[in-house]
Design a protein around this motif. Structure first.
Motif, PDB file in Angstrom:
ATOM      1  N   VAL A   1       1.003  -1.299   0.024  1.00 50.69           N
ATOM      2  CA  VAL A   1       0.022   0.043  -0.018  1.00 50.69           C
ATOM      3  C   VAL A   1       0.728   1.173   0.002  1.00 50.69           C
ATOM      4  N   ILE A   2       0.574   2.212  -0.817  1.00 50.51           N
ATOM      5  CA  ILE A   2       1.341   3.152  -0.972  1.00 50.51           C
ATOM      6  C   ILE A   2       0.406   4.649  -0.906  1.00 50.51           C
ATOM      7  N   ARG A   3       0.807   5.471   0.047  1.00 45.91           N
ATOM      8  CA  ARG A   3      -0.006   6.750   0.463  1.00 45.91           C
ATOM      9  C   ARG A   3       0.899   7.879   0.217  1.00 45.91           C
ATOM     10  N   SER A   4       0.324   8.896  -0.771  1.00 50.30           N
ATOM     11  CA  SER A   4       0.952  10.057  -1.288  1.00 50.30           C
ATOM     12  C   SER A   4      -0.337  11.291  -1.335  1.00 50.30           C
ATOM     13  N   GLY A   5      -0.006  12.148  -0.407  1.00 53.76           N
ATOM     14  CA  GLY A   5      -1.062  13.190  -0.103  1.00 53.76           C
ATOM     15  C   GLY A   5      -2.299  12.567  -0.044  1.00 53.76           C
ATOM     16  N   HIS A   6      -3.284  12.789  -0.829  1.00 53.60           N
ATOM     17  CA  HIS A   6      -4.688  12.176  -0.585  1.00 53.60           C
ATOM     18  C   HIS A   6      -4.836  11.142  -1.619  1.00 53.60           C
ATOM     19  N   GLU A   7      -3.725  10.494  -2.155  1.00 53.01           N
ATOM     20  CA  GLU A   7      -4.062   9.373  -2.866  1.00 53.01           C
ATOM     21  C   GLU A   7      -3.347   8.031  -2.195  1.00 53.01           C
ATOM     22  N   THR A   8      -4.168   7.129  -2.106  1.00 57.01           N
ATOM     23  CA  THR A   8      -3.929   5.862  -1.466  1.00 57.01           C
ATOM     24  C   THR A   8      -3.983   4.546  -2.605  1.00 57.01           C
ATOM     25  N   VAL A   9      -2.897   3.779  -2.755  1.00 50.52           N
ATOM     26  CA  VAL A   9      -2.784   2.858  -3.755  1.00 50.52           C
ATOM     27  C   VAL A   9      -2.628   1.430  -3.219  1.00 50.52           C
ATOM     28  N   LYS A  10      -3.629   0.530  -3.677  1.00 48.08           N
ATOM     29  CA  LYS A  10      -3.136  -0.834  -2.970  1.00 48.08           C
ATOM     30  C   LYS A  10      -2.800  -1.863  -4.229  1.00 48.08           C
ATOM     31  N   CYS A  11      -1.991  -2.286  -4.195  1.00 45.98           N
ATOM     32  CA  CYS A  11      -1.139  -3.376  -5.207  1.00 45.98           C
ATOM     33  C   CYS A  11      -0.931  -4.939  -4.323  1.00 45.98           C
ATOM     34  N   GLY A  12      -1.505  -5.971  -5.249  1.00 44.90           N
ATOM     35  CA  GLY A  12      -1.001  -7.089  -4.859  1.00 44.90           C
ATOM     36  C   GLY A  12      -2.139  -7.581  -3.865  1.00 44.90           C
ATOM     37  N   SER A  13      -3.224  -7.588  -4.342  1.00 44.99           N
ATOM     38  CA  SER A  13      -4.662  -8.005  -3.482  1.00 44.99           C
ATOM     39  C   SER A  13      -4.449  -9.546  -3.281  1.00 44.99           C
ATOM     40  N   SER A  14      -3.755 -10.126  -4.220  1.00 41.79           N
ATOM     41  CA  SER A  14      -3.853 -11.890  -4.247  1.00 41.79           C
ATOM     42  C   SER A  14      -2.905 -12.116  -3.099  1.00 41.79           C
ATOM     43  N   PHE A  15      -2.145 -11.387  -2.379  1.00 49.87           N
ATOM     44  CA  PHE A  15      -1.131 -11.746  -1.497  1.00 49.87           C
ATOM     45  C   PHE A  15      -1.775 -11.442   0.029  1.00 49.87           C
ATOM     46  N   GLY A  16      -1.628 -12.239   1.061  1.00 51.26           N
ATOM     47  CA  GLY A  16      -2.090 -11.746   2.283  1.00 51.26           C
ATOM     48  C   GLY A  16      -3.634 -12.092   2.424  1.00 51.26           C
ATOM     49  N   SER A  17      -4.093 -12.183   3.686  1.00 48.34           N
ATOM     50  CA  SER A  17      -5.665 -12.115   3.817  1.00 48.34           C
ATOM     51  C   SER A  17      -6.277 -10.707   3.702  1.00 48.34           C
ATOM     52  N   ASP A  18      -7.756 -10.946   3.528  1.00 48.97           N
ATOM     53  CA  ASP A  18      -8.467  -9.733   3.486  1.00 48.97           C
ATOM     54  C   ASP A  18      -8.381  -8.832   4.374  1.00 48.97           C
ATOM     55  N   MET A  19      -8.490  -9.483   5.642  1.00 49.53           N
ATOM     56  CA  MET A  19      -8.134  -8.625   7.152  1.00 49.53           C
ATOM     57  C   MET A  19      -6.792  -7.700   7.103  1.00 49.53           C
ATOM     58  N   GLN A  20      -5.721  -8.489   6.628  1.00 46.48           N
ATOM     59  CA  GLN A  20      -4.537  -7.985   6.607  1.00 46.48           C
ATOM     60  C   GLN A  20      -4.360  -6.871   5.487  1.00 46.48           C
TER      61      GLN A  20
END
Length: 592
Positions: free
Chosen positions: A218-237
């Motif tokens: 997950v990357i956060r820059s200013g007001h923008e938050t980007v999530k990458c690699g949703s196939s890795f890890g659990s939904d709760m994580q």
């Protein structure tokens, strides 16, 4: 010598061979310890464990630092055989006499194990009965000692060779591992550098890092938050990572602190570890990255990947910042020309605006935001981020910049009503309010729609007048349309104000002329009285005058105007004139 046994096994073999060949009762081989200060029994035949412990631990055979030299230390020092006929009476036995008596030997001989590099140790042979070691016997023992020295030397060389081979194998394996690590790091560098050269955004960089780590990022820059690699890890994580990112960094973190561990609170009440990395540009943290795991469990390649990704992301954000600053500067120049040009806009200005994605021929709303903080560091980025957060289309882009003491935004309306732009204006007002201390009176004014290529200058004048009028009325800390000011707001938008000026002069002129010629403040007294519902006591307190003076001024006002203030018609007439005069003041302010 050819069996490849250990040195201790070899020395024990030498001791046994000497006893068996020469029919001695006991034998031992002593060699210097690691410090070279004492001789220790490393191989033996027939000797008890108690005797070996006494010699090695309780009464060691010292090679130096003692006046009483033992037979072994003498043979080692001089390189010649030393023999004793009677251990019970020979003074050189000294502290070893009780052990000799316990072991039960009478005579002994110490034969040096000589080698080209020096004496390697001593071969000691013992007999229970008194025995004289003649020349032939000593010669035979010397031959055996020479063979033993060769065997010991060969064993040591073989051990050193084995150790060297082991070290070389370990070094070779280390070099192979380092080469593979460097190859993997070079691959990471190549993949991420390619993204930097191609201008990859947060999504591309995050996706590449996620693939390299096999973890969600997950990357956060200013007001923008980007999530990458949703196939890795659990939904709760993933949900916890996003929550951590949107909450922001709760405590100030110095730039350049690198990677740090943080704890995530999962939806089921449990906790999970995550890693946070700062993205730094010129000692300023411009973005944050999170991924599942802990710093300690990451491989060197993982760590390099995160470091490279942070560097590439910093370059990307720096490039975007530079482009944004250039675009902001150019947009500001366009905006200033729009808001200072009387008459039609030039073709070159329209073309320049179109090149930046602005279509000035489309209907626009004008947002005028006041209350700009004195410290504007980073304000452009925050304003741009707030606008970008609201832009949800790929059509004409909004045009914004600082003009005079205001932030002015031309927002494309399309088919949307003016009311739809109110959230944008409110967002800009909040950015300005939060940009400095104590700016609670920040105000955003909306006017429009502006259609065609004319009317921008007039709209700016109306909005500026509305801002001034709102402040005269004590309005601040909110966003309003010009129409929210009621009749005054409508009058602000009337092109010809000459009749309004004539009306105000007709009603209020007598008071203004009296104040000018007699240096009185009748007009101010009238305004304050009407604001206080004709309460002379409150008015006197506000103007710091006594009530008699207020009553006297009131009678004079009524005389000059030809009507009592308690008359509803007169009061309405005056209230309208005063409000219109505020409008005229606001119009004059907007025009300048």
């Amino acid at each position: 010598m050819n069996q490849g046994v250990s040195v201790d096994e070899l020395l024990t073999m030498v001791a046994r061979t000497a006893s068996e060949l020469m029919s001695y009762d006991f034998s031992s081989v002593t060699v210097p310890d690691a410090t070279g200060t004492v001789l220790q029994i490393r191989g033996s035949y027939g000797l008890s464990d108690e005797y070996i412990r006494d010699v090695n631990s309780l009464h060691p055979i010292r090679l130096r630092g003692t006046s009483l030299r033992s037979p072994s230390s003498q043979a080692f020092a001089m390189g010649i055989p030393i023999q004793i006929q009677d251990a019970g009476t020979d003074p050189s036995i000294g502290p070893w006499a009780p052990a000799a008596l316990e072991q039960g030997y009478t005579s002994m001989i110490a034969i040096p194990l000589n080698a080209p590099g020096g004496t390697l140790g001593i071969l000691n042979c013992f007999t229970r009965r008194a025995h004289y070691f003649d020349a032939d016997e000593v010669s035979l023992l010397a031959v055996l000692a020479d063979q033993a020295a060769i065997a010991i030397n060969t064993a040591r060389l073989r051990a050193e060779q084995a150790s060297t081979i082991t070290k070389l194998n370990t070094l070779n394996q280390t070099l192979e591992e380092q080469y593979e690590l460097q190859r993997q790091v070079a691959d990471v560098h190549h993949r991420l550098t390619s993204l930097a050269l191609s201008g990859g955004g947060l999504d591309d960089i995050g996706t590449a890092l996620s693939a390299l780590l096999s973890r969600a990022v997950v990357i956060r820059s200013g007001h923008e938050t980007v999530k990458c690699g949703s196939s890795f890890g659990s939904d709760m994580q993933l949900e916890a990572l996003m929550h951590e990112a949107t909450q922001g960094v709760k405590h100030p973190v110095k730039a350049g602190t690198g990677l740090s561990n943080v704890m995530l609170s999962l939806g089921d009440g449990s906790r999970a570890s995550a890693v946070r990395a700062a993205v730094v540009v010129k000692e300023e943290v411009v973005a944050w990255m999170w991924t599942i795991g802990s710093v300690e469990e990451f491989t060197p390649v993982n760590l390099r990947a995160i470091e490279h990704a942070a560097t590439v992301l910093a370059l990307e954000l720096l490039s975007a910042r530079s482009a944004a600053e250039a675009a902001w500067h150019e947009a500001g120049e366009i905006l200033r020309e729009i808001l200072t040009t009387r008459g039609p806009l030039t073709a070159s200005l329209i073309t320049q605006a179109a090149r930046m994605g602005h279509d000035l021929s489309q209907p626009h709303a004008l947002i005028l935001s006041s209350g700009i903080p004195k410290n504007t560091t980073g304000l452009q980025e925050r304003v741009a981020a707030a606008v970008h957060h609201r832009v949800g289309y790929t059509g004409p882009q909004p045009l914004l910049g600082f003009h005079q003491d205001f932030l002015v935004t031309l927002w494309p309306l399309g088919d949307s009503p003016m009311e739809s732009v109110r959230p944008v204006a409110e967002g800009l007002r909040l950015v300005l309010r939060d940009g400095g201390e104590g700016i609670e009176s920040s105000l955003s004014v909306l006017t429009g729609p502006i259609s065609g290529l004319q009317g921008y200058l007039e709209a700016f004048s109306v909005a500026r007048g509305a801002d001034h009028l709102a402040r005269l009325r004590g309005i601040g800390g909110r966003t309003l349309l010009v129409s929210d000011l009621g009749t005054a707001g409508l009058l602000l938008q009337v092109p010809d104000s000459s009749k309004v000026r004539s009306f105000c002069e007709e009603v209020l002129g007598p008071l203004r002329r009296h104040d000018s010629s007699r240096r009185t403040t009748l007009l101010q007294t009238l305004r304050t009285l009407m604001r206080n519902n004709l309460d002379e006591g409150v008015t006197a307190a506000q103007l710091s005058l006594d009530m008699d003076a207020i009553a006297r001024d009131r009678r004079l006002v009524e005389k000059l105007l030809g009507g009592e203030l308690t008359n509803v018609a007169t009061l309405t007439h005056l209230a309208t004139a005063l409000e219109l005069e505020d409008v005229l003041t606001a119009l004059d302010t907007g025009a300048h």
